[in-house]
Design a protein around this motif. Structure first.
Motif, mmCIF file in Angstrom:
data_model
loop_
_atom_site.group_PDB
_atom_site.id
_atom_site.type_symbol
_atom_site.label_atom_id
_atom_site.label_comp_id
_atom_site.label_asym_id
_atom_site.label_seq_id
_atom_site.Cartn_x
_atom_site.Cartn_y
_atom_site.Cartn_z
ATOM 1 N N GLU A 158 18.532 35.242 35.541
ATOM 2 C CA GLU A 158 17.771 34.108 35.018
ATOM 3 C C GLU A 158 18.235 33.748 33.610
ATOM 4 O OE1 GLU A 158 13.137 32.690 34.172
ATOM 5 O OE2 GLU A 158 13.558 34.700 34.940
ATOM 6 N N ALA A 159 18.442 34.765 32.749
ATOM 7 C CA ALA A 159 18.903 34.497 31.388
ATOM 8 C C ALA A 159 20.331 33.946 31.385
ATOM 9 C CB ALA A 159 18.827 35.777 30.556
ATOM 10 N N PHE A 160 21.149 34.362 32.380
ATOM 11 C CA PHE A 160 22.545 33.923 32.447
ATOM 12 C C PHE A 160 22.642 32.433 32.765
ATOM 13 C CE2 PHE A 160 26.968 33.840 33.719
ATOM 14 C CZ PHE A 160 27.543 34.828 32.941
ATOM 15 N N GLU A 161 21.589 31.865 33.326
ATOM 16 C CA GLU A 161 21.611 30.434 33.650
ATOM 17 C C GLU A 161 21.736 29.565 32.400
ATOM 18 O OE1 GLU A 161 18.117 29.670 35.897
ATOM 19 O OE2 GLU A 161 18.788 30.814 37.664
ATOM 20 N N ASP A 162 21.415 30.125 31.231
ATOM 21 C CA ASP A 162 21.554 29.365 29.982
ATOM 22 C C ASP A 162 22.976 29.379 29.448
ATOM 23 O OD1 ASP A 162 18.853 28.687 29.939
ATOM 24 O OD2 ASP A 162 18.295 30.508 28.854
ATOM 25 N N LEU A 163 23.863 30.146 30.074
ATOM 26 C CA LEU A 163 25.274 30.187 29.675
ATOM 27 C C LEU A 163 26.075 29.134 30.449
ATOM 28 C CD1 LEU A 163 25.801 34.052 29.706
ATOM 29 C CD2 LEU A 163 26.119 32.607 27.712
ATOM 30 N N PRO A 164 27.178 28.657 29.874
ATOM 31 C CA PRO A 164 28.087 27.820 30.659
ATOM 32 C C PRO A 164 28.672 28.639 31.815
ATOM 33 C CG PRO A 164 28.607 27.735 28.308
ATOM 34 C CD PRO A 164 27.643 28.857 28.488
ATOM 35 N N GLU A 165 29.192 27.979 32.797
ATOM 36 C CA GLU A 165 29.830 28.677 33.913
ATOM 37 C C GLU A 165 31.119 29.352 33.429
ATOM 38 O OE1 GLU A 165 30.060 30.045 37.784
ATOM 39 O OE2 GLU A 165 28.468 28.853 36.847
ATOM 40 N N PRO A 166 31.256 30.668 33.632
ATOM 41 C CA PRO A 166 32.490 31.345 33.178
ATOM 42 C C PRO A 166 33.718 30.824 33.939
ATOM 43 C CG PRO A 166 30.758 32.929 33.737
ATOM 44 C CD PRO A 166 30.304 31.594 34.245
ATOM 45 N N ASP A 167 34.844 30.770 33.252
ATOM 46 C CA ASP A 167 36.098 30.405 33.909
ATOM 47 C C ASP A 167 36.704 31.595 34.638
ATOM 48 O OD1 ASP A 167 36.755 27.530 32.984
ATOM 49 O OD2 ASP A 167 36.151 28.541 31.143
ATOM 50 N N GLN A 168 36.296 32.792 34.232
ATOM 51 C CA GLN A 168 36.813 33.998 34.881
ATOM 52 C C GLN A 168 35.830 35.144 34.667
ATOM 53 O OE1 GLN A 168 40.466 35.516 33.215
ATOM 54 N NE2 GLN A 168 41.108 36.484 35.128
ATOM 55 N N THR A 169 35.632 35.961 35.694
ATOM 56 C CA THR A 169 34.793 37.155 35.606
ATOM 57 C C THR A 169 35.617 38.348 36.070
ATOM 58 O OG1 THR A 169 32.770 35.898 36.051
ATOM 59 C CG2 THR A 169 32.682 38.274 36.409
ATOM 60 N N GLN A 170 35.674 39.377 35.229
ATOM 61 C CA GLN A 170 36.486 40.548 35.534
ATOM 62 C C GLN A 170 35.666 41.827 35.347
ATOM 63 O OE1 GLN A 170 40.696 40.277 33.844
ATOM 64 N NE2 GLN A 170 39.615 38.852 32.479
ATOM 65 N N ASP A 171 35.959 42.826 36.160
ATOM 66 C CA ASP A 171 35.475 44.185 35.967
ATOM 67 C C ASP A 171 36.696 45.058 35.705
ATOM 68 O OD1 ASP A 171 33.082 43.539 38.517
ATOM 69 O OD2 ASP A 171 32.634 43.833 36.393
ATOM 70 N N LEU A 172 36.893 45.422 34.447
ATOM 71 C CA LEU A 172 38.116 46.100 34.021
ATOM 72 C C LEU A 172 37.918 47.610 34.062
ATOM 73 C CD1 LEU A 172 38.983 43.827 30.945
ATOM 74 C CD2 LEU A 172 39.738 43.588 33.329
ATOM 75 N N ARG A 173 38.858 48.295 34.725
ATOM 76 C CA ARG A 173 38.781 49.747 34.853
ATOM 77 C C ARG A 173 39.231 50.423 33.558
ATOM 78 N NH1 ARG A 173 36.865 54.232 37.203
ATOM 79 N NH2 ARG A 173 37.327 53.587 39.371
ATOM 80 N N THR A 174 38.423 51.336 33.037
ATOM 81 C CA THR A 174 38.788 52.186 31.901
ATOM 82 C C THR A 174 38.561 53.640 32.296
ATOM 83 O OG1 THR A 174 36.602 52.352 30.851
ATOM 84 C CG2 THR A 174 37.899 50.376 30.371
ATOM 85 N N ASP A 175 38.933 54.558 31.421
ATOM 86 C CA ASP A 175 38.722 55.983 31.708
ATOM 87 C C ASP A 175 37.244 56.357 31.781
ATOM 88 O OD1 ASP A 175 41.445 56.322 31.698
ATOM 89 O OD2 ASP A 175 41.550 57.136 29.651
ATOM 90 N N TYR A 176 36.380 55.463 31.320
ATOM 91 C CA TYR A 176 34.954 55.783 31.224
ATOM 92 C C TYR A 176 34.089 54.957 32.177
ATOM 93 C CZ TYR A 176 36.885 57.661 26.928
ATOM 94 O OH TYR A 176 37.663 58.356 26.027
ATOM 95 N N GLY A 177 34.720 54.029 32.910
ATOM 96 C CA GLY A 177 33.979 53.208 33.847
ATOM 97 C C GLY A 177 34.484 51.775 33.850
#
Length: 429
Positions: A158-177
């Protein structure tokens, strides 16, 4: 006869003067605090009053009656009469710098130290109780239940609806998650993009008010902090400040950018400074919006107020009350971002090391430009102290004070913040 009457009147006048309380016996001392306000300190009941009485009355403990000049008890302040046998004149208040003033200052300092020790002892006991009550064998941050996670994610969406639409969404792998990163393409011509780091227990949507004006400067990446409520997922323990910097540096390394302008709010400001201290290679500039544990320690009152909010089984109003306190008393009920933060506070169990206070010596080692935006009404530090530290410790620093801003400075002054950031970047790119 006239001389005899004059002598009697003189003796009666002296006795009356001596029966009147000394003007300095119960004076109130005005004391200036570090935030510029003046507080009055009165003799405290119990021991404090006993200490005052011990200095003002004879050792016998019996009330003294007016007597002949030279007799013990003739003066209401027998400690000042000496051995001459002559009645003493009423004592005048001590001037600053005189022994009386020094003794009073020392007494006040002892009382403050005593109160501070008591408060710290109570705080330590509460921390132990909380640690025992909330103990959990899991070494990583996690949700307390599927229902709790669903409640937070619904508020997040619901709170994210106040943001513009992202041009890209990523889940980046690191050593911690996995680290959730949103990319927004801006219309400005800044050479390097901005990376926004939100405050604790919030998530990316807390920066919604800032996105429109910042996108006019250039591209923006928005990150959910690892180990905090949000869509990043911690998989391995984070046990030190160095590891706090490591996961963020690993995430930034996977962006298609040589350098970035790091913009951090609250604990996000601490996270940005910590990154610049341990892995500065990708950081071109730092912008800190009322950062926590960077320019000053968190006040004891704020720590104490935050403790009840840490118990998830306590009423929602307690967490709302603390969030309103940090936002300068603004109402937070039915505000989407505030609902998201409260849900994260209740249902997410963080397993992160306590952020270490960044020392002035560490700040002086930063060799990158830093823009410090200090909220003049912040409860997360003493604003005058934080301002002074920033001005003195930063070797390439620009300090701006927003006199009427609370810790929720990013939502209160988004346009002015964007103006300050744009000017700052133009001077240093």
């Amino acid at each position: 006869m006239a001389n005899h009457q004059q002598s009697i009147r003189s003796t009666e006048d002296e006795a009356a003067d001596q029966r009147e309380p000394s003007s300095d016996r119960h004076t109130t001392t005005a004391e200036h605090t570090t935030d510029g306000h003046t507080t009055a300190e009165h003799p405290a009941p119990g021991r404090g009053m006993a200490e005052h009485a011990a200095t003002d009355t004879p050792d016998s403990g019996a009330p003294s009656e007016p007597g002949e000049p030279g007799e013990p008890g003739a003066s209401g302040d027998s400690g000042d009469s000496g051995d001459s046998g002559e009645p003493s004149e009423p004592s005048e208040p001590s001037e600053p710098g005189e022994p009386g003033a020094s003794e009073g200052t020392a007494l006040r300092r002892r009382r403050r130290r005593r109160r501070r020790r008591i408060a710290l002892a109570v705080l330590a006991a509460l921390v132990v109780v909380i640690a025992f009550a909330m103990r959990n064998p899991s070494p990583v941050g996690h949700w307390d239940s599927a229902e709790g996670q669903d409640r937070y994610l619904a508020a997040y969406a619901e709170a994210f609806e106040d943001l513009p639409e992202p041009d890209q969404t990523q889940d980046l792998r690191t050593d911690y998650g996995f680290v959730r990163v949103y990319r927004f393409e801006g219309t400005g011509d800044a050479e390097a993009p901005m990376v926004l780091l939100p405050g604790t227990a919030s998530g990316a949507p807390v920066m919604a008010d800032n996105l429109p004006s910042l996108l006019e400067i250039g591209d923006v990446y928005l990150i959910d902090l690892l180990g905090e409520p949000g869509r990043s997922v911690q998989e391995r323990p984070i046990t030190s400040s160095a590891e706090q910097a490591d996961w963020l540096d690993q995430a930034l390394a996977q962006l298609d950018e040589d350098t970035v302008h790091v913009v951090g709010l609250s604990i996000g400001g601490w996270t940005g400074v910590n990154l610049a201290l341990h892995a500065p290679g990708r950081v071109e500039t730092l912008t800190l919006m009322d950062p926590v544990n960077v320019f000053d320690d968190m006040p004891l009152e704020t720590i104490v107020r935050s403790i009840p909010a840490a118990f998830p089984w306590l009423p929602k109003s307690w967490r709302d009350g603390f969030n309103s306190y940090t936002a300068g008393g603004a109402p937070v009920e039915e505000v989407p971002v505030a609902e998201m933060i409260e849900a994260g506070m209740q249902h997410y169990r963080m397993k992160l090391p306590q952020p270490e206070r960044i020392s002035p010596d560490q700040l002086s080692t930063l060799d990158i430009p830093v823009l410090a935006l200090i909220a003049g009404e912040s409860v997360m530090h003493d604003p005058p102290t934080a301002t002074e530290t920033a001005e003195q410790a930063l070797t390439d620093g620009t300090v701006r004070v927003y006199p009427e801003a609370s810790h929720a400075i990013n939502g209160e002054y988004p346009e002015q913040i964007a103006v300050d950031i744009e000017e700052f970047l133009a001077d240093h790119e």
